[in-house]
Design an enzyme around this catalytic site. Sequence first.
Site, PDB file in Angstrom:
ATOM      1  N   CYS A  35      -0.359  14.989   0.760  1.00  0.00           N
ATOM      2  CA  CYS A  35      -1.032  14.722   2.039  1.00  0.00           C
ATOM      3  C   CYS A  35      -0.707  13.309   2.536  1.00  0.00           C
ATOM      4  O   CYS A  35      -1.190  12.321   1.978  1.00  0.00           O
ATOM      5  CB  CYS A  35      -2.534  14.911   1.840  1.00  0.00           C
ATOM      6  SG  CYS A  35      -3.558  14.312   3.187  1.00  0.00           S
ATOM      7  N   CYS A  38      -3.682  11.189   3.692  1.00  0.00           N
ATOM      8  CA  CYS A  38      -4.482  10.763   2.531  1.00  0.00           C
ATOM      9  C   CYS A  38      -3.929   9.452   1.967  1.00  0.00           C
ATOM     10  O   CYS A  38      -4.685   8.559   1.588  1.00  0.00           O
ATOM     11  CB  CYS A  38      -4.465  11.826   1.439  1.00  0.00           C
ATOM     12  SG  CYS A  38      -5.196  13.404   1.924  1.00  0.00           S
TER      13      CYS A  38
END
Length: 111
Positions: A35, A38
């Site tokens: 991600c 993230c």
Amino acid sequence: VHIRGMALTITEDNFDAEVLSSDQPVLVDFWAEWCGPCKMISPMVDAVAAEVDGIAKVGKCNLDDGQAIAAKYGIRSIPTLLFFKDGEVKDQIVGANVTQGQISEKLKGLA
């Protein structure tokens, strides 16, 4: 092992002890290796961990290690930050469009 001022690693094994049974507010950052957003907010989460050391806890839960936790709390997109106090979710932030100050203020507001 908890290093002061660093985010804890939250797993299904320690979630109850570190988050639900905590006497301090806890921020849990749900993330995954793949991600990109993230990874963008990860340094902010670490900085908040150092900032609130002693009044709140900050943890990171990799979805690969915490699928049951993510399912329990309805995590559908990441990054998702959940703010816990007394074993209950009190607030959340979904996505990476957030500042370190916003994360910190929400967490400090629960302390």
